[in-house]
Design a protein around this motif. Structure first.
Motif, PDB file in Angstrom:
ATOM      1  N   HIS A  62       0.860  -0.982  -0.259  1.00  0.00           N
ATOM      2  CA  HIS A  62       0.146   0.331   0.132  1.00  0.00           C
ATOM      3  C   HIS A  62       0.481   1.170   0.053  1.00  0.00           C
ATOM      4  N   PRO A  63       0.307   2.410  -0.654  1.00  0.00           N
ATOM      5  CA  PRO A  63       1.443   3.448  -0.449  1.00  0.00           C
ATOM      6  C   PRO A  63       0.971   4.034   0.892  1.00  0.00           C
ATOM      7  N   ASP A  64       2.163   4.708   1.181  1.00  0.00           N
ATOM      8  CA  ASP A  64       2.853   4.754   2.418  1.00  0.00           C
ATOM      9  C   ASP A  64       1.971   5.689   3.562  1.00  0.00           C
ATOM     10  N   GLU A  65       0.653   6.637   2.548  1.00  0.00           N
ATOM     11  CA  GLU A  65       0.267   7.844   3.294  1.00  0.00           C
ATOM     12  C   GLU A  65      -1.446   6.653   4.115  1.00  0.00           C
ATOM     13  N   HIS A  66      -1.345   5.140   3.697  1.00  0.00           N
ATOM     14  CA  HIS A  66      -2.419   4.422   4.186  1.00  0.00           C
ATOM     15  C   HIS A  66      -1.813   4.149   5.561  1.00  0.00           C
ATOM     16  N   THR A  67      -0.732   4.471   5.615  1.00  0.00           N
ATOM     17  CA  THR A  67      -0.102   2.864   7.013  1.00  0.00           C
ATOM     18  C   THR A  67      -1.224   2.702   7.780  1.00  0.00           C
ATOM     19  N   GLU A  68      -1.790   4.012   8.575  1.00  0.00           N
ATOM     20  CA  GLU A  68      -3.019   4.569   8.993  1.00  0.00           C
ATOM     21  C   GLU A  68      -4.291   3.208   9.114  1.00  0.00           C
ATOM     22  N   ALA A  69      -5.069   3.170   7.622  1.00  0.00           N
ATOM     23  CA  ALA A  69      -6.278   3.177   7.642  1.00  0.00           C
ATOM     24  C   ALA A  69      -5.679   0.962   7.446  1.00  0.00           C
ATOM     25  N   LYS A 108     -10.354 -15.191   5.908  1.00  0.00           N
ATOM     26  CA  LYS A 108     -10.576 -15.126   4.868  1.00  0.00           C
ATOM     27  C   LYS A 108     -11.803 -13.633   4.795  1.00  0.00           C
ATOM     28  N   LYS A 109     -11.565 -13.285   6.023  1.00  0.00           N
ATOM     29  CA  LYS A 109     -12.630 -11.730   6.332  1.00  0.00           C
ATOM     30  C   LYS A 109     -11.852 -10.292   6.110  1.00  0.00           C
ATOM     31  N   LEU A 110     -10.141 -11.335   7.519  1.00  0.00           N
ATOM     32  CA  LEU A 110      -9.474 -10.491   6.602  1.00  0.00           C
ATOM     33  C   LEU A 110      -8.914  -9.921   4.968  1.00  0.00           C
ATOM     34  N   THR A 111      -8.544 -10.830   4.417  1.00  0.00           N
ATOM     35  CA  THR A 111      -8.009 -10.761   3.183  1.00  0.00           C
ATOM     36  C   THR A 111      -9.384  -9.353   2.090  1.00  0.00           C
ATOM     37  N   ASN A 112     -10.561 -10.349   2.483  1.00  0.00           N
ATOM     38  CA  ASN A 112     -11.699  -9.881   1.787  1.00  0.00           C
ATOM     39  C   ASN A 112     -11.514  -7.662   1.651  1.00  0.00           C
ATOM     40  N   THR A 113     -11.449  -8.052   2.850  1.00  0.00           N
ATOM     41  CA  THR A 113     -11.896  -7.015   3.518  1.00  0.00           C
ATOM     42  C   THR A 113     -10.223  -5.914   2.958  1.00  0.00           C
ATOM     43  N   LEU A 114      -9.093  -6.105   3.241  1.00  0.00           N
ATOM     44  CA  LEU A 114      -7.691  -5.064   3.090  1.00  0.00           C
ATOM     45  C   LEU A 114      -8.066  -5.719   0.830  1.00  0.00           C
ATOM     46  N   GLN A 115      -8.248  -6.708   0.010  1.00  0.00           N
ATOM     47  CA  GLN A 115      -8.204  -6.790  -1.150  1.00  0.00           C
ATOM     48  C   GLN A 115      -9.862  -5.913  -1.475  1.00  0.00           C
ATOM     49  N   THR A 116     -11.312  -5.062  -0.655  1.00  0.00           N
ATOM     50  CA  THR A 116     -11.820  -4.545  -1.562  1.00  0.00           C
ATOM     51  C   THR A 116     -11.180  -2.705  -1.472  1.00  0.00           C
ATOM     52  N   SER A 117     -10.340  -2.301   0.001  1.00  0.00           N
ATOM     53  CA  SER A 117      -9.836  -1.747   0.078  1.00  0.00           C
ATOM     54  C   SER A 117      -9.310  -0.735  -0.801  1.00  0.00           C
ATOM     55  N   LYS A 118      -9.648   0.495  -1.821  1.00  0.00           N
ATOM     56  CA  LYS A 118      -9.078   1.191  -1.848  1.00  0.00           C
ATOM     57  C   LYS A 118      -7.656   1.737  -1.534  1.00  0.00           C
ATOM     58  N   LYS A 119      -7.328   1.989  -1.165  1.00  0.00           N
ATOM     59  CA  LYS A 119      -6.097   2.192  -0.039  1.00  0.00           C
ATOM     60  C   LYS A 119      -4.949   1.438  -0.171  1.00  0.00           C
ATOM     61  N   VAL A 120      -4.934   0.211  -0.647  1.00  0.00           N
ATOM     62  CA  VAL A 120      -4.563  -0.886  -0.936  1.00  0.00           C
ATOM     63  C   VAL A 120      -4.073  -1.182  -2.062  1.00  0.00           C
ATOM     64  N   THR A 121      -2.502  -1.478  -2.222  1.00  0.00           N
ATOM     65  CA  THR A 121      -2.471  -1.747  -3.786  1.00  0.00           C
ATOM     66  C   THR A 121      -2.532  -3.462  -4.159  1.00  0.00           C
ATOM     67  N   LEU A 122      -1.943  -3.766  -2.850  1.00  0.00           N
ATOM     68  CA  LEU A 122      -1.918  -5.590  -3.276  1.00  0.00           C
ATOM     69  C   LEU A 122      -2.315  -6.314  -1.796  1.00  0.00           C
ATOM     70  N   VAL A 123      -2.988  -7.416  -2.116  1.00  0.00           N
ATOM     71  CA  VAL A 123      -3.521  -7.791  -1.052  1.00  0.00           C
ATOM     72  C   VAL A 123      -3.259  -9.577  -1.929  1.00  0.00           C
ATOM     73  N   LYS A 124      -2.439 -10.284  -0.672  1.00  0.00           N
ATOM     74  CA  LYS A 124      -2.057 -11.984  -1.304  1.00  0.00           C
ATOM     75  C   LYS A 124      -1.997 -12.475  -0.147  1.00  0.00           C
ATOM     76  N   LEU A 125      -3.325 -13.931  -0.589  1.00  0.00           N
ATOM     77  CA  LEU A 125      -3.061 -15.189   0.930  1.00  0.00           C
ATOM     78  C   LEU A 125      -2.108 -16.389   0.150  1.00  0.00           C
ATOM     79  N   LEU A 126      -1.451 -16.659   1.017  1.00  0.00           N
ATOM     80  CA  LEU A 126      -0.503 -18.143   1.228  1.00  0.00           C
ATOM     81  C   LEU A 126      -0.957 -18.493   2.058  1.00  0.00           C
ATOM     82  N   VAL A 127      -1.225 -19.577   2.268  1.00  0.00           N
ATOM     83  CA  VAL A 127      -2.036 -20.628   3.031  1.00  0.00           C
ATOM     84  C   VAL A 127      -0.817 -21.876   3.050  1.00  0.00           C
ATOM     85  N   VAL A 128      -0.348 -22.126   4.700  1.00  0.00           N
ATOM     86  CA  VAL A 128       0.583 -22.538   4.924  1.00  0.00           C
ATOM     87  C   VAL A 128       0.339 -24.891   5.391  1.00  0.00           C
TER      88      VAL A 128
END
Length: 128
Positions: A62-69, A108-128
């Protein structure tokens, strides 16, 4: 039958689309967009099959300016985030890694919340 849709893309996204098209050899923008949709759709299908206790890593750019979000979201899901690493990249961009452990639905809720945020550029979930 195909349906024609219209979309607006900013210059950076359009440049990224053209670069993907050229790099991967797609015949046009439409084919490139179709493949991107297929890949994202498959990723979402895999996410829907997660059940039980999940261990994984959520990568966030994400852009630095959106760290708080992003920090607000982190606090909202602090029960499943076991470790967080925040790194400053070039061009006022941040990379965050969240090591997660918890019920699949919460991950899944965490991942979806981040993926749908306009303040985030990329989200990737890796399950181990």
């Amino acid at each position: 039958m195909s349906e024609i849709i219209s979309m607006s893309l900013d210059e950076k996204t359009l440049n990224d689309l053209d670069a993907l098209q050229n790099e991967l050899g797609f015949s046009g923008r439409s084919e490139t967009i179709r493949q991107c949709i297929r890949l994202f759709s498959n990723e979402r299908k895999q996410s829907r099959t997660l059940k039980g206790e999940v261990n994984g890593v959520v990568l966030v750019v994400h852009p630095d300016e959106h760290t708080e979000a992003v920090s607000h979201t982190r606090h909202e899901f602090q029960s499943i985030i076991k470790t967080q690493i925040h790194n400053h990249l070039e061009n006022h961009t941040c990379l965050e890694l969240f090591v997660v452990k918890g019920p699949a639905e919460n991950v899944k809720k965490l991942t979806n919340t981040l993926q749908t945020s306009k303040k985030v550029t990329l989200v990737k979930l890796l399950v181990v």
